[in-house]
Design an enzyme around this catalytic site. Structure first.
Site, PDB file in Angstrom:
ATOM      1  N   MET A  21      -4.382  -2.028   1.255  1.00 20.60           N
ATOM      2  CA  MET A  21      -3.722  -3.336   1.370  1.00 20.60           C
ATOM      3  C   MET A  21      -3.659  -4.038   0.013  1.00 20.60           C
ATOM      4  O   MET A  21      -3.832  -5.252  -0.069  1.00 20.60           O
ATOM      5  CB  MET A  21      -4.479  -4.237   2.372  1.00 20.60           C
ATOM      6  CG  MET A  21      -4.516  -3.671   3.768  1.00 20.60           C
ATOM      7  SD  MET A  21      -5.461  -4.691   4.914  1.00 20.60           S
ATOM      8  CE  MET A  21      -7.123  -4.159   4.576  1.00 20.60           C
ATOM      9  N   ASP A  59      -0.314  -0.060  16.739  1.00 18.96           N
ATOM     10  CA  ASP A  59       0.323  -0.904  15.725  1.00 18.96           C
ATOM     11  C   ASP A  59       1.305  -0.163  14.850  1.00 18.96           C
ATOM     12  O   ASP A  59       1.602   0.994  15.063  1.00 18.96           O
ATOM     13  CB  ASP A  59      -0.667  -1.704  14.878  1.00 18.96           C
ATOM     14  CG  ASP A  59      -1.994  -1.055  14.699  1.00 18.96           C
ATOM     15  OD1 ASP A  59      -2.062  -0.023  14.048  1.00 18.96           O
ATOM     16  OD2 ASP A  59      -2.950  -1.638  15.255  1.00 18.96           O
ATOM     17  N   LYS A  70       4.563  -5.256  15.301  1.00 22.60           N
ATOM     18  CA  LYS A  70       5.974  -5.060  14.968  1.00 22.60           C
ATOM     19  C   LYS A  70       6.213  -5.419  13.523  1.00 22.60           C
ATOM     20  O   LYS A  70       6.310  -6.576  13.158  1.00 22.60           O
ATOM     21  CB  LYS A  70       6.857  -5.900  15.893  1.00 22.60           C
ATOM     22  CG  LYS A  70       6.941  -5.265  17.261  1.00 22.60           C
ATOM     23  CD  LYS A  70       7.885  -6.008  18.162  1.00 22.60           C
ATOM     24  CE  LYS A  70       7.800  -5.460  19.568  1.00 22.60           C
ATOM     25  NZ  LYS A  70       7.965  -6.478  20.580  1.00 22.60           N
TER      26      LYS A  70
HETATM   27  N1  SAH Z   1      -7.736   1.938   9.157  1.00 25.15           N
HETATM   28  C1  SAH Z   1      -6.794   2.368   8.164  1.00 25.15           C
HETATM   29  C2  SAH Z   1      -6.541   1.304   7.128  1.00 25.15           C
HETATM   30  C3  SAH Z   1      -5.955   0.053   7.661  1.00 25.15           C
HETATM   31  S1  SAH Z   1      -5.609  -1.121   6.411  1.00 25.15           S
HETATM   32  C4  SAH Z   1      -7.268   3.661   7.542  1.00 25.15           C
HETATM   33  O1  SAH Z   1      -8.389   4.095   7.757  1.00 25.15           O
HETATM   34  O2  SAH Z   1      -6.473   4.296   6.870  1.00 25.15           O
HETATM   35  C5  SAH Z   1      -3.913  -0.780   6.082  1.00 25.15           C
HETATM   36  C6  SAH Z   1      -3.755  -0.149   4.716  1.00 25.15           C
HETATM   37  O3  SAH Z   1      -4.040   1.228   4.785  1.00 25.15           O
HETATM   38  C7  SAH Z   1      -2.360  -0.222   4.164  1.00 25.15           C
HETATM   39  O4  SAH Z   1      -2.121  -1.463   3.561  1.00 25.15           O
HETATM   40  C8  SAH Z   1      -2.380   0.881   3.144  1.00 25.15           C
HETATM   41  O5  SAH Z   1      -3.019   0.468   1.967  1.00 25.15           O
HETATM   42  C9  SAH Z   1      -3.274   1.908   3.816  1.00 25.15           C
HETATM   43  N2  SAH Z   1      -2.537   2.980   4.481  1.00 25.15           N
HETATM   44  C10 SAH Z   1      -2.599   3.316   5.765  1.00 25.15           C
HETATM   45  N3  SAH Z   1      -1.831   4.386   6.028  1.00 25.15           N
HETATM   46  C11 SAH Z   1      -1.263   4.756   4.867  1.00 25.15           C
HETATM   47  C12 SAH Z   1      -0.388   5.783   4.472  1.00 25.15           C
HETATM   48  N4  SAH Z   1       0.075   6.675   5.336  1.00 25.15           N
HETATM   49  N5  SAH Z   1      -0.023   5.864   3.172  1.00 25.15           N
HETATM   50  C13 SAH Z   1      -0.477   4.979   2.277  1.00 25.15           C
HETATM   51  N6  SAH Z   1      -1.318   3.980   2.609  1.00 25.15           N
HETATM   52  C14 SAH Z   1      -1.718   3.854   3.870  1.00 25.15           C
END
Ligand code: SAH
Length: 508
Positions: free
Chosen positions: A174, A38, A60
């Site tokens: 999120m 994704d 996307k």
């Molecule tokens: N499974 C992922 C989270 C998925 S939910 C994890 O463990 O990180 C998606 C959210 O993750 C985004 O809305 C944001 O809040 C956060 N996120 C993921 N990657 C990020 C990054 N590199 N920098 C800041 N926030 C991030």
């Protein structure tokens, strides 16, 4: 009937920085046949996906087209049923707000085998890269990871009262869309408005940013900074440590993202040196070199050896790249020819530059000539002066080499043979090319490194129709630079034709 069922690996890609992908995750990814990924998967990591793998993008972000979860589940099932090794690559950790559990349900129901490879979640790593330890004995004793997205009928399900009582570090994923509501609700539930809070954008990437404020001022400050997603919100005393603990921006090449276009087997030293200085590197091998194998070509190689022995006068073998040397010796082995036959012809060796000289040393031969400026033209020009009587030249190089060496030889009426020992192929990985094109357009890619003219040609042949003037090209020599300039790139030429010298051209 397909009787061999495939397997699915649910892999956490981590928050973006390629160094934060686990060893197991990398191994699994590199042998995948199908990769379903994704939007959160970074370009650096996407570049690891083998070009032979089928890539399915289910997130996307750009055109806001998201593949519904049920469809993703179905894709995983179908690809596994076809007998494939399927990697479901997800940002962060697959089970931390990643819907990993939902993806397994259909697999379990259909008896498909799978493994879960946990990833480093953004919830703790993004703060760490911004200098925020999520716990600290003096400030907090627990961490809560909360989704800012969980609502039913518009009503938040978050129990703010409970959270405020815990006196904990709160991490909202999120949550950017609900930033105002989150801060307001925390204060209404009794949180001190001066409690430190942060918004951390694109954490662990070259372009990461942080806004450190208080619960009361966070929304306004994040708006002022025009924060983009992905971003997390951190609330708690630990946020006050960011300014003294922040470390990423202190690295010499912090904030810089570079594309390396070398062939894969050669790219590691350049990539390693850039990463060691804090740059982020996307490896996009634009060319691939392979030693000749066709019967006719190999025959021609053998004939060239005979020719060296037959011709009288001074004999020179010239190599214009390390690959030329490598292919020459592997062809000697394949054809069972003995190097000592050439010694009877009293052969001398000329090399274009240091890397080629080093490669030749690996075979026990010290080059007799190397020009001061590493390019083919200089090699030929310089040799004219050291040549003795009746020199005969054999060039072992790529099938399509540049004309400048032979031009000099012809002008000086020196007899030569030009023998192809390897092919150069352009590699086109459309998905990766598109990502890099977007990166150049929106300026998340700062430099493109070119170690040969053919890399420039291959790169531009992939990225057709774009405005090359946006590209800052770092070129290894004048010849490479000349071609890059022709395409309108902003060119920097390394002082010397070495990897270290190229690295020095990259600056903030
Ligand atoms: N499974 C992922 C989270 C998925 S939910 C994890 O463990 O990180 C998606 C959210 O993750 C985004 O809305 C944001 O809040 C956060 N996120 C993921 N990657 C990020 C990054 N590199 N920098 C800041 N926030 C991030």
């Amino acid at each position: 009937m397909i009787d061999k069922k495939g397997k699915v690996w649910l892999v956490g890609a981590g928050p973006g920085d390629i160094g934060l992908l686990t060893v197991k995750g990398k191994e699994v990814l590199e042998s995948a046949e199908v990769v379903v990924y994704d939007a959160l998967v970074s370009d650096e990591i996407a570049a690891l996906i083998p070009s032979s793998a089928k890539k399915i993008n289910v997130g996307k972000r750009a055109n806001h087209h998201l593949v519904p979860q049920e469809e993703i589940n179905q894709i995983l099932l179908e690809e596994a049923l076809q007998g494939n090794r399927v990697v479901r690559l997800k940002g962060g950790d697959p089970f931390v707000f990643g819907r990993g559990g939902e993806e397994l349900e259909l697999l379990v129901a259909n008896n498909i085998s799978y493994e879960v490879v946990p990833g480093i979640t953004s919830a703790v790593s993004v703060p760490a890269y911004a200098g925020i330890p999520v716990t600290h004995r003096d400030y907090t004793s627990s961490v809560h990871i909360i989704t800012g997205h969980a609502r039913k009928g518009g009503v938040s399900r978050i129990q703010y009262d409970a959270l405020v009582k815990m006196n904990a570090t709160l991490i909202f994923l999120m949550g950017i869309g609900a930033l105002e509501e989150i801060c307001k609700s925390l204060m209404e539930a009794g949180m001190n408005p001066d409690t430190p809070a942060a918004v951390l954008e694109r954490g662990t990437s070259a372009k990461q940013r942080r806004v450190i404020a208080t619960v009361a001022s966070l929304k306004e400050e994040a708006d002022q900074a025009v924060i983009q997603t992905p971003a997390i919100i951190v609330v708690g005393e630990v946020c006050s440590l960011a300014d003294s603990f922040a470390w990423m921006e202190k690295q010499p090449l912090a904030g810089i993202q570079v594309v390396v276009t070398r062939p894969k087997e050669k790219s590691s030293s350049l990539t390693g040196k850039l990463r060691a200085r804090g740059a982020h590197v996307i490896e996009m091998p634009a060319i691939q070199t392979t030693t000749i194998t066709q019967e006719k070509e190999v025959e021609r190689f053998v004939q060239s050896l005979d020719k060296i022995r037959e011709v009288s006068g001074e004999q020179w073998i010239l190599f214009t790249s390390p690959k030329g040397v490598e292919s020459f010796f592997s062809l000697l082995a394949v054809t069972k020819k003995d190097m000592r036959q050439l010694y009877t012809a009293g052969v001398k060796f000329g090399v274009v530059g240091n890397a080629t000289r080093k490669e030749l040393r690996l075979h026990g031969i010290e080059a007799d000539y190397m020009p001061e400026i590493y390019c083919g033209k200089e090699l030929a020009k310089g040799l004219i002066e050291v040549f003795g009587q009746n020199p005969y030249i054999t060039l072992y190089r790529a099938e399509v080499g540049t004309e400048d060496i032979v031009e000099v030889l012809e002008k000086n009426q020196i007899a030569y043979q030009d023998v192809a020992v390897y092919h150069t192929q352009y590699l086109v990985d459309e998905e990766l090319v598109a990502r890099i094109g977007t990166g150049i357009e929106n300026e998340t890619v700062d430099y493109v490194m070119f170690t040969s003219a053919s890399c420039v040609k291959a790169f531009t042949s992939c990225l057709t129709g774009m405005d090359y003037s946006k590209i800052k090209a770092v070129c290894i020599g004048e010849q490479t630079a000349e071609i890059a300039s022709k395409y309108g790139m902003q060119v920097r030429v390394s002082k010397m034709a070495t990897i270290d010298s190229m690295v020095e051209c990259v600056s903030r």
